[in-house]
Scaffold this motif. Sequence first.
Motif, mmCIF file in Angstrom:
data_model
loop_
_atom_site.group_PDB
_atom_site.id
_atom_site.type_symbol
_atom_site.label_atom_id
_atom_site.label_comp_id
_atom_site.label_asym_id
_atom_site.label_seq_id
_atom_site.Cartn_x
_atom_site.Cartn_y
_atom_site.Cartn_z
ATOM 1 N N SER A 498 -7.731 -0.811 36.367
ATOM 2 C CA SER A 498 -7.331 0.410 35.675
ATOM 3 C C SER A 498 -6.223 0.051 34.682
ATOM 4 N N TRP A 502 -2.828 -0.195 26.411
ATOM 5 C CA TRP A 502 -4.013 -0.512 25.618
ATOM 6 C C TRP A 502 -3.646 -0.528 24.143
ATOM 7 N N TRP A 544 -8.145 4.796 34.889
ATOM 8 C CA TRP A 544 -8.218 4.692 33.434
ATOM 9 C C TRP A 544 -8.971 3.401 33.115
ATOM 10 N N TYR A 545 -10.276 3.478 33.166
ATOM 11 C CA TYR A 545 -11.110 2.301 32.928
ATOM 12 C C TYR A 545 -11.435 2.209 31.436
ATOM 13 N N GLN A 546 -10.423 1.839 30.644
ATOM 14 C CA GLN A 546 -10.592 1.778 29.204
ATOM 15 C C GLN A 546 -11.575 0.679 28.784
ATOM 16 N N MET A 548 -14.324 0.284 30.115
ATOM 17 C CA MET A 548 -15.649 0.836 30.405
ATOM 18 C C MET A 548 -16.458 -0.074 31.315
ATOM 19 N N SER A 551 -14.875 -2.892 33.296
ATOM 20 C CA SER A 551 -14.024 -2.559 34.445
ATOM 21 C C SER A 551 -14.837 -2.426 35.721
ATOM 22 N N TYR A 565 -14.424 7.837 36.507
ATOM 23 C CA TYR A 565 -13.309 7.203 35.803
ATOM 24 C C TYR A 565 -13.200 7.764 34.390
ATOM 25 N N TYR A 566 -12.132 7.359 33.680
ATOM 26 C CA TYR A 566 -11.797 7.972 32.400
ATOM 27 C C TYR A 566 -11.433 6.916 31.361
ATOM 28 N N PRO A 567 -12.106 6.921 30.197
ATOM 29 C CA PRO A 567 -11.692 6.136 29.038
ATOM 30 C C PRO A 567 -11.405 7.054 27.840
#
Length: 651
Positions: A498, A502, A544-546, A548, A551, A565-567
Amino acid sequence: MPTVFGLPLIAFIQIVLGSAVVLFVLIKYLTRPKKPRDGEYIISGVHVIVGDGTEMQHRNVYIKGGLIKEISDAPIKKKTAQVIDGAGKTLMPGLIDSHIHIQGGFGCKSEEESDAFLNERMPQIFKESVLPYGITTIKDLDAPKHFIYKLRDKLKSGEIMGPELLIVGPNFTAPDGHPANTLGSNSPWARSEMAIEVNKPEEVSAGIKELKAAGVDFLKFTYQGGDYWYFDNKLTINKIDKELMRQIIREGKENGLNSTAHVFYYDDVKELLEAGIYGIEHGILDRDIEPDDPIVALWKKSGARFVPTVNAMTYEKDPSRMAHSIHNLKVIYDAGIPIAMGTDNMFEQMTGEVEHKELAYYVEAGLTPMQAIVLATKNGAEHLGIADRKGLVKIGMEADLILLEKDPAENISNIQFIDRVFLKGKVAYSQSPIQSFDIPDYAYPEGLVSAEYESVDGAQGRKLFFDRYAEEKLITQITYKDGKKLSEEEFYLEPNLSAVKWHYLRPSDNTEINAGRDSGTISMKGSFKGKPQDKSFNIGEGLWYQMMDMSLPAFVASGLDEIVYYPIGTGDNRGAMSLGEFAAKRLGSEDVTVNGETYSCVKVSLVLTMFSWAWTGLYWYDVKTGQLVQSGIKKGGKETVLLKLKKFEYK
């Protein structure tokens, strides 16, 4: 037998005991704790955005019977009211969108299909894609007439819970005009349902008579001709005759119906204003206008209202239309011309995030956040003719309200931090806690330095570098297009992958973003396609799996079957620079052969939760290394691979 007051002793005792029991029961009933009632609330100590540009601090707001009954700086005590702690929160009117489309005829080509959409999809759309965004009143500018009439009735009866709906019915247009040969181009049913094609005065009169009988709230017609981009198809549309345009406006007024017009061009807007039009939809998109332009004075004198749809211009093939829209919005606003928020949102395909973006564009145009909010509350109510009961946090008004965790008057992006939405005094949406998942610490294969991937057509590629992860928890990703470097990203990560920080750089279109996470909030600043960005996202304890798909090796190794999860989006669609919610699900095992080597893989599906029906991504992760081997999409029953592993590099 002894007597008392002439009664036998036993009878007297029975009367006394019976009276005591009745008295006991009565006292218990009268002194029982009062249960809070649904629809009766006190929001205490809340900051209030009234909707007219003013604010109130530390107010107590009492809601009952669907109305705002009391607003006071003194405590309000009602035994049956549920008390909501509003300290640190902001209360404002619900958003009013004066230009939306609920069903555009894309997926419905018959009344049977439309009815199925109405009964099966609409309750879910309102519940998941509209009300959670604080949208409590909408005006639909064109939908299949049988659909929109039925939906209106179901909303009024309470059979479907959703925002208050005002409608225009099918649009007047020229033969082969918009929407007849655009939205109706692939469906004769949709064409007949959504357009009234006229070239004779008697056809106009008959259309107005039909719409009045159907109980529409406004009339709408298209006043545009020439080239028209319908998605990727360039069409030619015809414009309604000028005299028929005037007839619609005149006869509409005679029948108690104001007219509003779809229009893009300066000269057409001028003719509409001279004809006494009530509403201008979209606006002047073919040029910039300045404060001293004669059309500004004409517009103000006419009293016509303006509904810009700035965000809709992101889909226009001509980028200058977006620039003209933003520029002209500020000129028109400064001239004192009444403006109401409209988005052109299509709820059939998109969520209420569009309304939040529209407000952000108003701020980008030069309005303050508070001025933008007024356009979506008080001004919207005035435009729709319902200002006597909506658009303000005021005693006697309907309790269509948004309770927010942060103040959108400070930063318009705070409009997303919605705690509750009230619809006619009842809670229509209450924020659910963001899910957290116990993802164990992840370790990359020993000696792995990088992984390189290439699209099946060879046009795009990406390379990830893991050599600094062990010491710094840093992974770098570079993407390529047609052999040239497109973007570079740096991800500082927690051990479960996570993100903590970034950095995203894409010099080709002046994009550079920096974001970081602190106490459950992601703060993001920078520039996206040259436009300044300053946003915050509430993510709580969520992932926060930026990165994608890159992750997901941590998810695969966790043994969990499904996660959310959220990006933050970076593409060219309407999800750009917004926080998306994705659900990943383990599907099972499958062998995959890439570059002559066979990998035993865990197969994972991925959907955007708001559009789980529209798109499914597929990902295959090597059991031995945990790394991505290939990815693709699934449409219907067909799977298509889009990206494949090119090579792993080890020390």
